[in-house]
Design a protein around this motif. Structure first.
Motif, mmCIF file in Angstrom:
data_model
loop_
_atom_site.group_PDB
_atom_site.id
_atom_site.type_symbol
_atom_site.label_atom_id
_atom_site.label_comp_id
_atom_site.label_asym_id
_atom_site.label_seq_id
_atom_site.Cartn_x
_atom_site.Cartn_y
_atom_site.Cartn_z
ATOM 1 N N GLY A 51 0.834 -1.083 0.037
ATOM 2 C CA GLY A 51 -0.135 -0.086 -0.030
ATOM 3 C C GLY A 51 0.762 1.245 0.022
ATOM 4 O O GLY A 51 2.009 1.245 0.373
ATOM 5 N N TRP A 52 0.092 2.415 -0.399
ATOM 6 C CA TRP A 52 0.759 3.658 -0.558
ATOM 7 C C TRP A 52 0.016 4.508 0.663
ATOM 8 O O TRP A 52 -1.368 4.528 0.359
ATOM 9 N N PHE A 53 0.483 5.147 1.193
ATOM 10 C CA PHE A 53 -0.293 6.053 2.510
ATOM 11 C C PHE A 53 0.265 7.519 2.407
ATOM 12 O O PHE A 53 1.380 7.467 1.939
ATOM 13 N N ARG A 54 -0.531 8.314 3.047
ATOM 14 C CA ARG A 54 -0.012 9.616 3.034
ATOM 15 C C ARG A 54 -0.223 10.404 4.095
ATOM 16 O O ARG A 54 -1.371 9.926 4.795
ATOM 17 N N GLN A 55 0.607 11.133 4.626
ATOM 18 C CA GLN A 55 0.261 11.851 6.033
ATOM 19 C C GLN A 55 0.507 13.482 5.969
ATOM 20 O O GLN A 55 1.646 13.754 5.842
ATOM 21 N N ALA A 56 -0.109 14.294 5.895
ATOM 22 C CA ALA A 56 0.080 15.920 6.046
ATOM 23 C C ALA A 56 0.095 16.255 7.322
ATOM 24 O O ALA A 56 -0.451 15.529 8.328
ATOM 25 N N ALA A 62 -3.694 0.497 -2.795
ATOM 26 C CA ALA A 62 -3.101 -0.708 -2.305
ATOM 27 C C ALA A 62 -3.370 -1.591 -3.271
ATOM 28 O O ALA A 62 -4.233 -1.641 -4.243
ATOM 29 N N ILE A 63 -2.588 -2.601 -3.288
ATOM 30 C CA ILE A 63 -2.398 -3.587 -4.445
ATOM 31 C C ILE A 63 -2.106 -5.182 -3.683
ATOM 32 O O ILE A 63 -1.397 -5.280 -2.877
ATOM 33 N N SER A 64 -2.968 -5.972 -4.105
ATOM 34 C CA SER A 64 -2.689 -7.385 -3.614
ATOM 35 C C SER A 64 -1.618 -8.028 -4.209
ATOM 36 O O SER A 64 -0.773 -7.490 -4.934
ATOM 37 N N ARG A 65 -1.224 -9.141 -3.701
ATOM 38 C CA ARG A 65 -0.080 -9.737 -3.926
ATOM 39 C C ARG A 65 0.285 -10.142 -5.251
ATOM 40 O O ARG A 65 1.381 -9.882 -5.703
ATOM 41 N N ASN A 66 -0.490 -10.581 -5.982
ATOM 42 C CA ASN A 66 -0.272 -10.695 -7.304
ATOM 43 C C ASN A 66 -0.833 -9.616 -8.276
ATOM 44 O O ASN A 66 -0.656 -9.756 -9.598
ATOM 45 N N GLY A 67 -1.083 -8.575 -7.814
ATOM 46 C CA GLY A 67 -1.725 -7.343 -8.362
ATOM 47 C C GLY A 67 -3.278 -7.412 -8.979
ATOM 48 O O GLY A 67 -3.437 -6.583 -9.788
ATOM 49 N N ASP A 68 -3.901 -8.462 -8.640
ATOM 50 C CA ASP A 68 -5.133 -8.772 -9.318
ATOM 51 C C ASP A 68 -6.269 -7.749 -8.713
ATOM 52 O O ASP A 68 -7.160 -7.356 -9.223
ATOM 53 N N ASN A 69 -6.160 -7.455 -7.455
ATOM 54 C CA ASN A 69 -6.674 -6.457 -6.789
ATOM 55 C C ASN A 69 -6.230 -5.190 -6.442
ATOM 56 O O ASN A 69 -5.225 -5.430 -5.733
ATOM 57 N N ILE A 70 -6.932 -4.146 -6.726
ATOM 58 C CA ILE A 70 -6.301 -2.773 -6.441
ATOM 59 C C ILE A 70 -7.486 -1.800 -5.809
ATOM 60 O O ILE A 70 -8.637 -1.870 -6.347
ATOM 61 N N TYR A 71 -7.067 -1.080 -4.747
ATOM 62 C CA TYR A 71 -7.892 -0.511 -4.093
ATOM 63 C C TYR A 71 -7.259 1.080 -4.328
ATOM 64 O O TYR A 71 -6.109 1.127 -4.205
ATOM 65 N N VAL A 118 3.560 13.776 3.242
ATOM 66 C CA VAL A 118 4.563 12.455 3.089
ATOM 67 C C VAL A 118 4.022 11.293 2.744
ATOM 68 O O VAL A 118 2.839 10.764 3.144
ATOM 69 N N TYR A 119 4.629 10.609 1.863
ATOM 70 C CA TYR A 119 4.048 9.460 0.993
ATOM 71 C C TYR A 119 5.084 8.282 1.742
ATOM 72 O O TYR A 119 6.054 8.271 1.474
ATOM 73 N N TYR A 120 4.013 7.228 2.031
ATOM 74 C CA TYR A 120 4.727 6.230 2.867
ATOM 75 C C TYR A 120 4.370 4.945 1.970
ATOM 76 O O TYR A 120 3.476 4.442 1.493
ATOM 77 N N CYS A 121 5.246 3.882 1.783
ATOM 78 C CA CYS A 121 4.985 2.479 1.081
ATOM 79 C C CYS A 121 5.017 1.678 2.507
ATOM 80 O O CYS A 121 5.862 1.630 3.421
ATOM 81 N N ALA A 122 3.989 0.566 2.418
ATOM 82 C CA ALA A 122 3.902 -0.255 3.314
ATOM 83 C C ALA A 122 3.621 -1.826 2.846
ATOM 84 O O ALA A 122 3.104 -1.719 1.892
ATOM 85 N N ALA A 151 -4.298 1.182 7.957
ATOM 86 C CA ALA A 151 -2.864 1.424 8.256
ATOM 87 C C ALA A 151 -2.295 0.421 9.621
ATOM 88 O O ALA A 151 -1.372 -0.139 9.313
ATOM 89 N N MET A 152 -3.396 -0.033 10.177
ATOM 90 C CA MET A 152 -3.097 -0.777 11.148
ATOM 91 C C MET A 152 -2.941 -2.298 10.815
ATOM 92 O O MET A 152 -2.495 -3.143 11.512
ATOM 93 N N ASP A 153 -3.304 -2.504 9.509
ATOM 94 C CA ASP A 153 -3.106 -4.021 8.951
ATOM 95 C C ASP A 153 -1.623 -4.029 8.506
ATOM 96 O O ASP A 153 -1.073 -5.172 7.974
ATOM 97 N N TYR A 154 -1.021 -2.812 8.218
ATOM 98 C CA TYR A 154 0.329 -3.030 7.688
ATOM 99 C C TYR A 154 1.499 -3.119 8.676
ATOM 100 O O TYR A 154 1.616 -2.766 9.814
ATOM 101 N N ASP A 155 2.398 -4.096 8.501
ATOM 102 C CA ASP A 155 3.406 -4.526 9.382
ATOM 103 C C ASP A 155 4.782 -3.918 9.081
ATOM 104 O O ASP A 155 5.405 -3.546 10.080
ATOM 105 N N TYR A 156 5.171 -3.514 7.935
ATOM 106 C CA TYR A 156 6.151 -2.630 7.554
ATOM 107 C C TYR A 156 6.222 -1.645 6.763
ATOM 108 O O TYR A 156 5.298 -1.582 6.043
#
Length: 122
Positions: free
Chosen positions: A35-40, A50-59, A93-97, A106-111
């Motif tokens: 996922g990509w997140f952002r915080q102002a 966000a994109i699923s493991r194989n790229g089939d699903n995108i949000y 600020v844009y974050y990759c997770a 955001a709470m779903d992301y571990d890294y």
């Protein structure tokens, strides 16, 4: 675990484009939803795309639909965010997770990466 490093941020005029990149190392990228997140300043960290493991699903978040495109290349261990028609309100600020299972909060992301600043001027 996986380590994430973002790049590609910068200063751009409204209406312009930027492409953010996220380089992953460690475990195979295909193990994770990304996922990509952002915080102002003073705001919560919100999901952009966000994109699923194989790229089939995108949000996409409502505010970026039709303007931003998320993609991934598992072989290269890279995730991208193409941002077009940028607006002043995209400044953040844009974050990759990386997430092991669920992927829309955001709470779903571990890294997380360290973030890259995107500033859009009027």
């Amino acid at each position: 675990q996986v380590q994430l490093v973002e790049s590609g941020g910068g200063l751009v005029q409204a209406g312009g484009s930027l492409r953010l990149s996220c380089a992953a190392s460690g475990r195979p990228l295909s193990w994770y939803n990304m996922g990509w997140f952002r915080q102002a300043p003073g705001e919560e960290r919100d999901i952009v795309a966000a994109i699923s493991r194989n790229g089939d699903n995108i949000y996409y978040g409502d505010s970026v639909k039709g303007r931003f495109t998320i993609s991934r290349d598992n072989a290269k261990k890279m995730v991208y965010l193409q941002m077009n028609s940028l607006k002043v309100e995209d400044t953040a600020v844009y974050y990759c997770a990386a997430a092991g299972s669920a992927w829309l909060r955001a709470m779903d992301y571990d890294y997380w990466g360290q973030g890259t600043q995107v500033t859009v001027s009027s």
